[in-house]
Design a protein around this motif. Structure first.
Motif, PDB file in Angstrom:
ATOM      1  N   LYS A   1      50.727  41.348  53.756  1.00 15.31           N
ATOM      2  CA  LYS A   1      49.757  41.276  52.505  1.00 15.31           C
ATOM      3  C   LYS A   1      49.093  39.791  52.721  1.00 15.31           C
ATOM      4  O   LYS A   1      47.887  39.718  52.373  1.00 15.31           O
ATOM      5  CB  LYS A   1      50.127  41.764  51.331  1.00 15.31           C
TER       6      LYS A   1
ATOM      7  N   ILE B   1      45.573  41.823  45.420  1.00 17.24           N
ATOM      8  CA  ILE B   1      45.590  40.643  46.457  1.00 17.24           C
ATOM      9  C   ILE B   1      44.166  39.932  46.141  1.00 17.24           C
ATOM     10  O   ILE B   1      43.187  40.380  46.255  1.00 17.24           O
ATOM     11  CB  ILE B   1      45.590  41.269  47.870  1.00 17.24           C
TER      12      ILE B   1
ATOM     13  N   PRO C   1      44.186  35.819  52.047  1.00 16.86           N
ATOM     14  CA  PRO C   1      44.781  36.088  50.981  1.00 16.86           C
ATOM     15  C   PRO C   1      45.470  34.885  50.585  1.00 16.86           C
ATOM     16  O   PRO C   1      46.334  34.391  51.008  1.00 16.86           O
ATOM     17  CB  PRO C   1      45.657  37.397  51.538  1.00 16.86           C
TER      18      PRO C   1
ATOM     19  N   LEU D   1      49.333  37.454  45.790  1.00 13.33           N
ATOM     20  CA  LEU D   1      49.779  38.840  45.962  1.00 13.33           C
ATOM     21  C   LEU D   1      50.475  38.960  44.413  1.00 13.33           C
ATOM     22  O   LEU D   1      51.220  38.330  44.019  1.00 13.33           O
ATOM     23  CB  LEU D   1      51.059  39.112  46.837  1.00 13.33           C
TER      24      LEU D   1
END
Length: 282
Positions: free
Chosen positions: A160, A254, A262, A265
C-alpha cells in the motif's frame, strides 16, 4: 522502541480539528483584523513554500471563525510585516484564497472574508476534523499519542505504501478526545525513509499533516478511504468507553502526496454515538 503518552490539542486530517495558532481575532460586519495580534513569523520555516503557509494560517482563521464574514483583512504590506514575508508572498496567498471563494476584493474597502469556507474540499481535507457534532458544528479535539514504534514493513504495508517489504516504517497509535469524550483511536503508518529525524512520541506535534508539509515538503494532496461498520473489539471498547456489543465506524485510508505517492496508511476506529461523520468534496 518507545511507548509513551502525550496529550495535545490537534487539528488536521480526518480525525482532527484545526486549532488556529497565533491568529488575529476578527469582528463581524466591516470590522478589520487586529493589526496588533500575534502573527507567526514564517521566514525561518523550512519545507513548505511560504505563500502556502500564509494561506493556511489565513484559511484556518476563517474556518475557525476567528476572522468572521465581512471582516476586512489588513493591507498586504501589513500582513507581510506581521508574517515576516514579502508582499509578493502575501499577494499570492490572498489571490489563491480569493479564487477559491474564501476572500473577495472590494473596491475602496480591500480584501474581505466572504463567509464561504470550503471545509471539506480537497485543499482543506486534511486539516479539519470530519467528526462533527449532531448539529454539524466543527469540533476541537485533543490528541493523545498512545504508542510510537519503528519496524519493518509487512507485506500489506509495503504494497500500500509502495515500498519494499522490511523497509523501516513509523507506526503511530493515537487517541482523539472531544469535549471529554473519547471519540476515535487511529493507527498511522508512515515510510521512515521519507522522514529523517522524525521526532519521538514526546516531541511529536499534534498537527501531523502540517508537520509533514513544513518540515519535509510533503503535501497530502489526495486520499482514498473505505468506510465500514464493525463490532467493537475489546481494545475499541476500552479506549472509547463503550459497552459491548457496540457498533463502530472503521475508516481505512491511504493518503497521497503531491506526486501521487502514498505517504500515510491509516485506520481510524470511531464511535458515532455522539458525533456525525461529514465528508463533502467540492
Amino acid at each position: 522502541m518507545s511507548k509513551s503518552q502525550k496529550s495535545t490539542t490537534s487539528g488536521e486530517s480526518l480525525p482532527s480539528t484545526a486549532l488556529v495558532e497565533d491568529q488575529a481575532s476578527g469582528q463581524t460586519g466591516a470590522a478589520s483584523a487586529s493589526q496588533d495580534a500575534a502573527f507567526p513569523r514564517l521566514s525561518e520555516m523550512e519545507g513548505a513554500p511560504l505563500y502556502e503557509v500564509v494561506k493556511r494560517y489565513i484559511s484556518e482563521a476563517i474556518v475557525m471563525g476567528n476572522w468572521a464574514p465581512g471582516m476586512v483583512l489588513p493591507a498586504e504590506n501589513v500582513l507581510a510585516t506581521n508574517f515576516g514575508v514579502s508582499v509578493g508572498t502575501v499577494r499570492k496567498a490572498l489571490a489563491e484564497l480569493t479564487s477559491e471563494g474564501m476572500l473577495m476584493r472590494r473596491r475602496k474597502t480591500g480584501t474581505v472574508v466572504t463567509g464561504w469556507a470550503p471545509l471539506h474540499n480537497l485543499r482543506y481535507f486534511f486539516q479539519y476534523f470530519r467528526l462533527h457534532d449532531k448539529e454539524g458544528a466543527l469540533l476541537r479535539s485533543n490528541t493523545q499519542v498512545l504508542d510510537l514504534q519503528r519496524g519493518g514493513a509487512t507485506d500489506d504495508e509495503a504494497r500500500k505504501l509502495q515500498i519494499n517489504v522490511g523497509d523501516e516504517v513509523i507506526r503511530l497509535h493515537r487517541l482523539r478526545e472531544v469535549a471529554g469524550i473519547n471519540a476515535m483511536h487511529e493507527y498511522l503508518t508512515l515510510p521512515a525513509a521519507r522522514l529523517p529525524d522524525f521526532p519521538e512520541a514526546e516531541q511529536l506535534p499534534a498537527l501531523l499533516y502540517r508537520y509533514l508539509l513544513e518540515h519535509y515538503g510533503i503535501r497530502v494532496a489526495a486520499v482514498r478511504e473505505q468506510l465500514t461498520a464493525a463490532l467493537a473489539t475489546e481494545e475499541d471498547a476500552r479506549l472509547l468507553n463503550l459497552e459491548q456489543p457496540h457498533a463502530i465506524m472503521v475508516i481505512d485510508e491511504i493518503s497521497f502526496d503531491q506526486t501521487t505517492m502514498p505517504v500515510i496508511l491509516a485506520q481510524h476506529r470511531a464511535s458515532t454515538e455522539h458525533f456525525t461523520y461529514i465528508n463533502e468534496v467540492r
